[in-house]
Design a protein around this motif. Structure first.
Motif, PDB file in Angstrom:
ATOM      1  N   TYR A  13     -47.568   9.096 -24.388  1.00  0.00           N
ATOM      2  CA  TYR A  13     -46.930   9.068 -23.065  1.00  0.00           C
ATOM      3  C   TYR A  13     -47.119  10.396 -22.325  1.00  0.00           C
ATOM      4  CZ  TYR A  13     -44.881   4.521 -24.030  1.00  0.00           C
ATOM      5  OH  TYR A  13     -44.706   3.185 -24.296  1.00  0.00           O
ATOM      6  N   ASP A  14     -47.135  11.509 -23.057  1.00  0.00           N
ATOM      7  CA  ASP A  14     -47.426  12.805 -22.419  1.00  0.00           C
ATOM      8  C   ASP A  14     -48.835  12.815 -21.836  1.00  0.00           C
ATOM      9  OD1 ASP A  14     -44.912  13.735 -23.108  1.00  0.00           O
ATOM     10  OD2 ASP A  14     -45.605  14.950 -24.807  1.00  0.00           O
ATOM     11  N   CYS A  15     -49.793  12.274 -22.579  1.00  0.00           N
ATOM     12  CA  CYS A  15     -51.173  12.191 -22.081  1.00  0.00           C
ATOM     13  C   CYS A  15     -51.234  11.354 -20.802  1.00  0.00           C
ATOM     14  CB  CYS A  15     -52.095  11.583 -23.139  1.00  0.00           C
ATOM     15  SG  CYS A  15     -52.489  12.659 -24.511  1.00  0.00           S
ATOM     16  N   LEU A  16     -50.564  10.208 -20.837  1.00  0.00           N
ATOM     17  CA  LEU A  16     -50.557   9.342 -19.653  1.00  0.00           C
ATOM     18  C   LEU A  16     -49.912  10.036 -18.462  1.00  0.00           C
ATOM     19  CD1 LEU A  16     -49.698   5.897 -21.242  1.00  0.00           C
ATOM     20  CD2 LEU A  16     -51.736   6.451 -19.907  1.00  0.00           C
ATOM     21  N   TYR A  17     -48.839  10.748 -18.705  1.00  0.00           N
ATOM     22  CA  TYR A  17     -48.158  11.466 -17.626  1.00  0.00           C
ATOM     23  C   TYR A  17     -49.090  12.499 -16.998  1.00  0.00           C
ATOM     24  CZ  TYR A  17     -44.889  14.433 -15.145  1.00  0.00           C
ATOM     25  OH  TYR A  17     -44.256  15.178 -14.168  1.00  0.00           O
ATOM     26  N   ILE A  47     -54.349   1.466 -33.017  1.00  0.00           N
ATOM     27  CA  ILE A  47     -54.275   2.934 -32.935  1.00  0.00           C
ATOM     28  C   ILE A  47     -55.605   3.494 -32.431  1.00  0.00           C
ATOM     29  CG2 ILE A  47     -54.090   5.044 -34.320  1.00  0.00           C
ATOM     30  CD1 ILE A  47     -52.089   3.492 -36.113  1.00  0.00           C
ATOM     31  N   ARG A  48     -56.687   2.987 -32.983  1.00  0.00           N
ATOM     32  CA  ARG A  48     -58.021   3.447 -32.535  1.00  0.00           C
ATOM     33  C   ARG A  48     -58.267   3.090 -31.073  1.00  0.00           C
ATOM     34  NH1 ARG A  48     -60.390   1.814 -38.213  1.00  0.00           N
ATOM     35  NH2 ARG A  48     -60.166   3.808 -39.250  1.00  0.00           N
ATOM     36  N   LYS A  49     -57.796   1.921 -30.671  1.00  0.00           N
ATOM     37  CA  LYS A  49     -57.939   1.507 -29.266  1.00  0.00           C
ATOM     38  C   LYS A  49     -57.135   2.431 -28.351  1.00  0.00           C
ATOM     39  CE  LYS A  49     -57.343  -2.595 -26.285  1.00  0.00           C
ATOM     40  NZ  LYS A  49     -57.182  -1.867 -25.091  1.00  0.00           N
ATOM     41  N   LEU A  50     -55.935   2.805 -28.772  1.00  0.00           N
ATOM     42  CA  LEU A  50     -55.118   3.721 -27.972  1.00  0.00           C
ATOM     43  C   LEU A  50     -55.840   5.052 -27.763  1.00  0.00           C
ATOM     44  CD1 LEU A  50     -52.384   4.391 -26.587  1.00  0.00           C
ATOM     45  CD2 LEU A  50     -51.619   5.223 -28.815  1.00  0.00           C
ATOM     46  N   LEU A  51     -56.388   5.600 -28.845  1.00  0.00           N
ATOM     47  CA  LEU A  51     -57.123   6.870 -28.725  1.00  0.00           C
ATOM     48  C   LEU A  51     -58.334   6.716 -27.804  1.00  0.00           C
ATOM     49  CD1 LEU A  51     -56.984   8.086 -32.426  1.00  0.00           C
ATOM     50  CD2 LEU A  51     -55.849   9.135 -30.466  1.00  0.00           C
ATOM     51  N   LYS A  52     -59.059   5.624 -27.970  1.00  0.00           N
ATOM     52  CA  LYS A  52     -60.245   5.381 -27.138  1.00  0.00           C
ATOM     53  C   LYS A  52     -59.852   5.214 -25.673  1.00  0.00           C
ATOM     54  CE  LYS A  52     -63.962   2.121 -26.439  1.00  0.00           C
ATOM     55  NZ  LYS A  52     -64.350   0.745 -26.609  1.00  0.00           N
ATOM     56  N   ASP A  53     -58.803   4.412 -25.416  1.00  0.00           N
ATOM     57  CA  ASP A  53     -58.364   4.178 -24.038  1.00  0.00           C
ATOM     58  C   ASP A  53     -57.933   5.480 -23.364  1.00  0.00           C
ATOM     59  OD1 ASP A  53     -58.864   1.525 -24.415  1.00  0.00           O
ATOM     60  OD2 ASP A  53     -56.770   0.870 -24.316  1.00  0.00           O
ATOM     61  N   LEU A  54     -57.199   6.313 -24.091  1.00  0.00           N
ATOM     62  CA  LEU A  54     -56.769   7.586 -23.508  1.00  0.00           C
ATOM     63  C   LEU A  54     -57.961   8.495 -23.216  1.00  0.00           C
ATOM     64  CD1 LEU A  54     -53.510   8.331 -25.479  1.00  0.00           C
ATOM     65  CD2 LEU A  54     -53.722   8.100 -23.007  1.00  0.00           C
ATOM     66  N   LYS A  69     -56.649   3.410 -11.468  1.00  0.00           N
ATOM     67  CA  LYS A  69     -55.353   2.779 -11.721  1.00  0.00           C
ATOM     68  C   LYS A  69     -55.469   1.687 -12.782  1.00  0.00           C
ATOM     69  CE  LYS A  69     -51.435   0.870  -9.282  1.00  0.00           C
ATOM     70  NZ  LYS A  69     -50.859   0.507  -8.003  1.00  0.00           N
ATOM     71  N   LEU A  70     -56.568   0.945 -12.774  1.00  0.00           N
ATOM     72  CA  LEU A  70     -56.770  -0.134 -13.732  1.00  0.00           C
ATOM     73  C   LEU A  70     -56.844   0.423 -15.164  1.00  0.00           C
ATOM     74  CD1 LEU A  70     -57.275  -3.182 -14.081  1.00  0.00           C
ATOM     75  CD2 LEU A  70     -59.719  -2.703 -13.880  1.00  0.00           C
ATOM     76  N   ASN A  71     -57.547   1.522 -15.345  1.00  0.00           N
ATOM     77  CA  ASN A  71     -57.657   2.141 -16.673  1.00  0.00           C
ATOM     78  C   ASN A  71     -56.293   2.659 -17.153  1.00  0.00           C
ATOM     79  OD1 ASN A  71     -60.353   1.652 -16.975  1.00  0.00           O
ATOM     80  ND2 ASN A  71     -61.010   3.695 -16.351  1.00  0.00           N
ATOM     81  N   ILE A  72     -55.541   3.262 -16.251  1.00  0.00           N
ATOM     82  CA  ILE A  72     -54.221   3.795 -16.627  1.00  0.00           C
ATOM     83  C   ILE A  72     -53.281   2.657 -17.009  1.00  0.00           C
ATOM     84  CG2 ILE A  72     -52.161   4.958 -15.723  1.00  0.00           C
ATOM     85  CD1 ILE A  72     -54.044   6.883 -14.267  1.00  0.00           C
ATOM     86  N   GLN A  73     -53.299   1.545 -16.257  1.00  0.00           N
ATOM     87  CA  GLN A  73     -52.443   0.403 -16.588  1.00  0.00           C
ATOM     88  C   GLN A  73     -52.819  -0.188 -17.948  1.00  0.00           C
ATOM     89  OE1 GLN A  73     -52.914  -2.150 -13.185  1.00  0.00           O
ATOM     90  NE2 GLN A  73     -51.066  -1.349 -12.181  1.00  0.00           N
ATOM     91  N   SER A  74     -54.105  -0.289 -18.220  1.00  0.00           N
ATOM     92  CA  SER A  74     -54.561  -0.809 -19.508  1.00  0.00           C
ATOM     93  C   SER A  74     -54.088   0.099 -20.646  1.00  0.00           C
ATOM     94  CB  SER A  74     -56.089  -0.906 -19.512  1.00  0.00           C
ATOM     95  OG  SER A  74     -56.555  -1.212 -20.793  1.00  0.00           O
ATOM     96  N   CYS A  75     -54.166   1.387 -20.415  1.00  0.00           N
ATOM     97  CA  CYS A  75     -53.736   2.357 -21.425  1.00  0.00           C
ATOM     98  C   CYS A  75     -52.219   2.298 -21.630  1.00  0.00           C
ATOM     99  CB  CYS A  75     -54.180   3.750 -20.998  1.00  0.00           C
ATOM    100  SG  CYS A  75     -54.189   4.905 -22.351  1.00  0.00           S
ATOM    101  N   GLN A  76     -51.470   2.092 -20.563  1.00  0.00           N
ATOM    102  CA  GLN A  76     -50.022   1.956 -20.676  1.00  0.00           C
ATOM    103  C   GLN A  76     -49.661   0.716 -21.487  1.00  0.00           C
ATOM    104  OE1 GLN A  76     -49.078   2.000 -16.491  1.00  0.00           O
ATOM    105  NE2 GLN A  76     -48.378   4.134 -16.553  1.00  0.00           N
ATOM    106  N   GLN A  77     -50.402  -0.361 -21.286  1.00  0.00           N
ATOM    107  CA  GLN A  77     -50.159  -1.581 -22.060  1.00  0.00           C
ATOM    108  C   GLN A  77     -50.461  -1.353 -23.543  1.00  0.00           C
ATOM    109  OE1 GLN A  77     -52.656  -4.385 -20.026  1.00  0.00           O
ATOM    110  NE2 GLN A  77     -51.089  -4.901 -18.507  1.00  0.00           N
ATOM    111  N   THR A  78     -51.521  -0.634 -23.825  1.00  0.00           N
ATOM    112  CA  THR A  78     -51.863  -0.333 -25.217  1.00  0.00           C
ATOM    113  C   THR A  78     -50.774   0.529 -25.848  1.00  0.00           C
ATOM    114  OG1 THR A  78     -54.224  -0.419 -24.652  1.00  0.00           O
ATOM    115  CG2 THR A  78     -53.642   0.602 -26.742  1.00  0.00           C
ATOM    116  N   ALA A  79     -50.270   1.510 -25.106  1.00  0.00           N
ATOM    117  CA  ALA A  79     -49.197   2.370 -25.621  1.00  0.00           C
ATOM    118  C   ALA A  79     -47.923   1.552 -25.875  1.00  0.00           C
ATOM    119  CB  ALA A  79     -48.912   3.516 -24.657  1.00  0.00           C
ATOM    120  N   ALA A  80     -47.614   0.624 -24.974  1.00  0.00           N
ATOM    121  CA  ALA A  80     -46.433  -0.233 -25.164  1.00  0.00           C
ATOM    122  C   ALA A  80     -46.620  -1.134 -26.390  1.00  0.00           C
ATOM    123  CB  ALA A  80     -46.187  -1.075 -23.920  1.00  0.00           C
TER     124      ALA A  80
END
Length: 193
Positions: free
Chosen positions: A60-64, A108-115, A124-135
């Motif tokens: 979440y810090d990375c996303l912020y 977990i690997r997908k989260l790292l890759k997405d970030l 915005k589309l990439n950030i939303q996808s990453c937020q969904q992966t984090a959730a």
């Protein structure tokens, strides 16, 4: 041979005492082992809970930082959070079972890759996808912790099998003893030849 004769002989009483002593010793050893395994599993659950919480916070810090205007300070904070996230994710992966937890490891690997992808392209589309992966990571972390807590509460599978077998043996032993006692005290109700 009557039950009194059997119990008055010098053979059966030591055998019964030895058998009961054996059951007590084995049961005590198994219970002690199970408690130790349970302590280790509880420590493991506590450690992975800590790693999951830190990894989630870092994601979440990375996303912020990625959602803020790209300044040198936000890039620096992102890099620090991402490195800590990578470290925690590697610890988590090493603690998981590669076969049983394959779906979670892939997430977990997908989260790292997405970030990492979002850090290169902050659309915005990439950030939303990453937020969904984090959730989803948070939800699966919760599920993993619940599953492991249930395992700690119930005990190991081998212990449960041993305990159930022990209860069955104890029931059989008590039943046999009561039947022998009933035969000796009330012989008129039982057929004797």
């Amino acid at each position: 041979m009557s039950i009194e004769t059997l119990f008055s002989s010098n053979i059966i009483v030591p055998i019964i005492v030895a058998f009961i002593g054996f059951l007590v010793a084995v049961t005590t050893a198994v219970i002690a082992k199970e408690q130790k395994v349970s302590e280790f599993r509880q420590k493991w659950v506590d450690d992975i809970r800590s790693d999951l919480a830190i990894a989630l916070q870092n994601s979440y810090d990375c996303l912020y930082e990625l959602q803020n205007p790209s300044t040198e300070e936000s890039v620096k904070k992102y890099n620090i959070s991402y490195r800590e996230l990578e470290f925690r994710c590697n610890l988590i992966i090493l603690k998981l079972n590669p076969k049983k937890d394959e779906v979670f490891i892939e997430l977990i690997r997908k989260l790292l890759k997405d970030l990492f992808v979002v850090s290169q392209d902050t659309t915005k589309l990439n950030i939303q996808s990453c937020q969904q992966t984090a959730a989803q990571f948070q939800k699966m972390s919760h599920g993993l912790l619940k599953k492991e807590w249930e395992r700690v509460k119930k005990g190991e599978k081998h212990f449960l099998i041993f305990r159930n077998f022990g209860e069955l043996c104890l029931f059989a032993f008590v039943t046999a003893f009561l039947i022998m006692l009933a035969v000796s005290k009330f012989p008129e109700y039982f057929l004797t030849t």
